[in-house]
Design a protein around this motif. Structure first.
Motif, mmCIF file in Angstrom:
data_model
loop_
_atom_site.group_PDB
_atom_site.id
_atom_site.type_symbol
_atom_site.label_atom_id
_atom_site.label_comp_id
_atom_site.label_asym_id
_atom_site.label_seq_id
_atom_site.Cartn_x
_atom_site.Cartn_y
_atom_site.Cartn_z
ATOM 1 N N UNK A 43 14.575 2.825 -1.557
ATOM 2 C CA UNK A 43 15.245 2.355 -0.344
ATOM 3 C C UNK A 43 14.226 1.995 0.735
ATOM 4 N N UNK A 44 13.208 2.821 0.890
ATOM 5 C CA UNK A 44 12.180 2.559 1.903
ATOM 6 C C UNK A 44 11.456 1.254 1.603
ATOM 7 N N UNK A 45 11.132 1.048 0.337
ATOM 8 C CA UNK A 45 10.441 -0.180 -0.042
ATOM 9 C C UNK A 45 11.353 -1.389 0.160
ATOM 10 N N UNK A 46 12.621 -1.248 -0.218
ATOM 11 C CA UNK A 46 13.569 -2.357 -0.035
ATOM 12 C C UNK A 46 13.690 -2.733 1.436
ATOM 13 N N UNK A 47 13.761 -1.719 2.302
ATOM 14 C CA UNK A 47 13.888 -1.980 3.736
ATOM 15 C C UNK A 47 12.619 -2.619 4.298
ATOM 16 N N UNK A 48 11.443 -2.150 3.848
ATOM 17 C CA UNK A 48 10.186 -2.752 4.288
ATOM 18 C C UNK A 48 10.119 -4.215 3.862
ATOM 19 N N UNK A 49 10.557 -4.491 2.638
ATOM 20 C CA UNK A 49 10.513 -5.861 2.123
ATOM 21 C C UNK A 49 11.439 -6.772 2.927
ATOM 22 N N UNK A 50 12.649 -6.280 3.233
ATOM 23 C CA UNK A 50 13.608 -7.082 3.994
ATOM 24 C C UNK A 50 13.117 -7.308 5.423
ATOM 25 N N UNK A 51 12.550 -6.259 6.053
ATOM 26 C CA UNK A 51 12.013 -6.411 7.409
ATOM 27 C C UNK A 51 10.869 -7.419 7.422
ATOM 28 N N UNK A 52 10.029 -7.385 6.390
ATOM 29 C CA UNK A 52 8.925 -8.336 6.306
ATOM 30 C C UNK A 52 9.457 -9.763 6.170
ATOM 31 N N UNK A 53 10.525 -9.923 5.397
ATOM 32 C CA UNK A 53 11.114 -11.265 5.247
ATOM 33 C C UNK A 53 11.658 -11.764 6.580
ATOM 34 N N UNK A 54 12.242 -10.875 7.363
ATOM 35 C CA UNK A 54 12.755 -11.254 8.683
ATOM 36 C C UNK A 54 11.603 -11.657 9.599
ATOM 37 N N UNK A 96 0.823 -1.192 0.000
ATOM 38 C CA UNK A 96 0.000 0.000 0.000
ATOM 39 C C UNK A 96 0.861 1.246 0.000
ATOM 40 N N UNK A 97 0.580 2.163 -0.957
ATOM 41 C CA UNK A 97 1.363 3.379 -1.047
ATOM 42 C C UNK A 97 2.737 3.167 -1.634
ATOM 43 N N UNK A 98 2.945 2.049 -2.333
ATOM 44 C CA UNK A 98 4.271 1.762 -2.853
ATOM 45 C C UNK A 98 4.744 2.836 -3.823
ATOM 46 N N UNK A 99 3.790 3.385 -4.625
ATOM 47 C CA UNK A 99 4.184 4.389 -5.600
ATOM 48 C C UNK A 99 4.747 5.631 -4.929
ATOM 49 N N UNK A 100 4.403 5.868 -3.654
ATOM 50 C CA UNK A 100 4.875 7.048 -2.942
ATOM 51 C C UNK A 100 6.155 6.757 -2.157
ATOM 52 N N UNK A 101 6.571 5.492 -2.091
ATOM 53 C CA UNK A 101 7.745 5.114 -1.315
ATOM 54 C C UNK A 101 9.004 5.242 -2.163
ATOM 55 N N UNK A 102 10.099 5.649 -1.512
ATOM 56 C CA UNK A 102 11.374 5.627 -2.207
ATOM 57 C C UNK A 102 11.813 4.178 -2.369
#
Length: 210
Positions: free
Chosen positions: A10-21, A2-8
């Motif tokens: 880096x922010x999206x990459x970090x969210x994705x990695x945190x979710x994987x953890x 949600x709101x991915x188009x507004x995310x940088x």
């Protein structure tokens, strides 16, 4: 997410990695996952760190893309068991909250519910009547206006699934604690809403995935 188009990126990459953890750990320790993801990715600028809600969005996206039939069946089973428990404790006006409601839950996390009563002793008597052994603890919950209150919680295992029942005062139905993910009042889902979820998201027959 949600709101991915507004995310940088880096922010999206970090969210994705945190979710994987989080998926690896099988818990909801968002802050720990966010910090560990920042260390792994080298994104140390906190302005680029995603919120809990953005991380949960990434987790749900990953599960939609990669979840096996087994994972979908586990979530359905958790919601079935939640519905059964809600029927058993119907006098306490139960609300399903947490990962099982959002779709991010798994068998390790189990089911979390809010129950409402004038006194926690009422739930103790109900547990005794049903022959359910439990462990009691306290949880510090946040409310709107920066208020924090300590509420009793009762944990037990049924059908191999861990349950956590948080007992709230009756007035908390109008002013529930804040969802630790969204920071909004956590109103949860009543039994009818959980039944609707079960009807809408039951496991698909083999060969009908996707």
């Amino acid at each position: 997410m949600g709101g991915r188009s507004r995310c940088s990126p880096q922010r999206y990459r970090l969210a994705y990695e945190a979710a994987r953890i989080l998926a690896e750990q099988g818990d909801q320790a968002f802050d720990r996952a966010r910090r560990k993801a920042a260390e792994r990715t080298g994104i140390l600028n906190r302005r680029e760190w995603p919120t809990n809600e953005e991380i949960q969005d990434a987790l749900l996206e990953q599960r939609r893309l990669f979840q096996s039939e087994r994972g979908a069946a586990d979530l359905h089973r958790l919601r079935q068991q939640a519905a059964a428990a809600m029927r058993s404790f119907s006098r306490f006006l139960p609300r399903l909250v947490g990962p099982v409601l959002s779709g991010a839950g798994d068998l390790r996390q189990g089911v979390r519910m809010h129950l409402f009563a004038e006194s926690p002793k009422e739930l103790v008597f109900a547990l005794v009547d049903q022959g359910i052994p439990w462990q009691e603890r306290e949880e510090a919950l946040r409310y709107s206006g920066g208020v924090r209150r300590v509420q009793p919680a009762f944990a037990f295992v049924a059908g191999g699934i861990p349950f956590t029942l948080v007992v709230l005062p009756l007035q908390a139905m109008r002013n529930p604690p804040l969802d630790p993910v969204t920071e909004r009042p956590e109103r949860g889902a009543d039994l009818d809403a959980v039944r609707k979820l079960l009807d809408e998201s039951g496991p698909r027959p083999p060969g009908q995935g996707g």
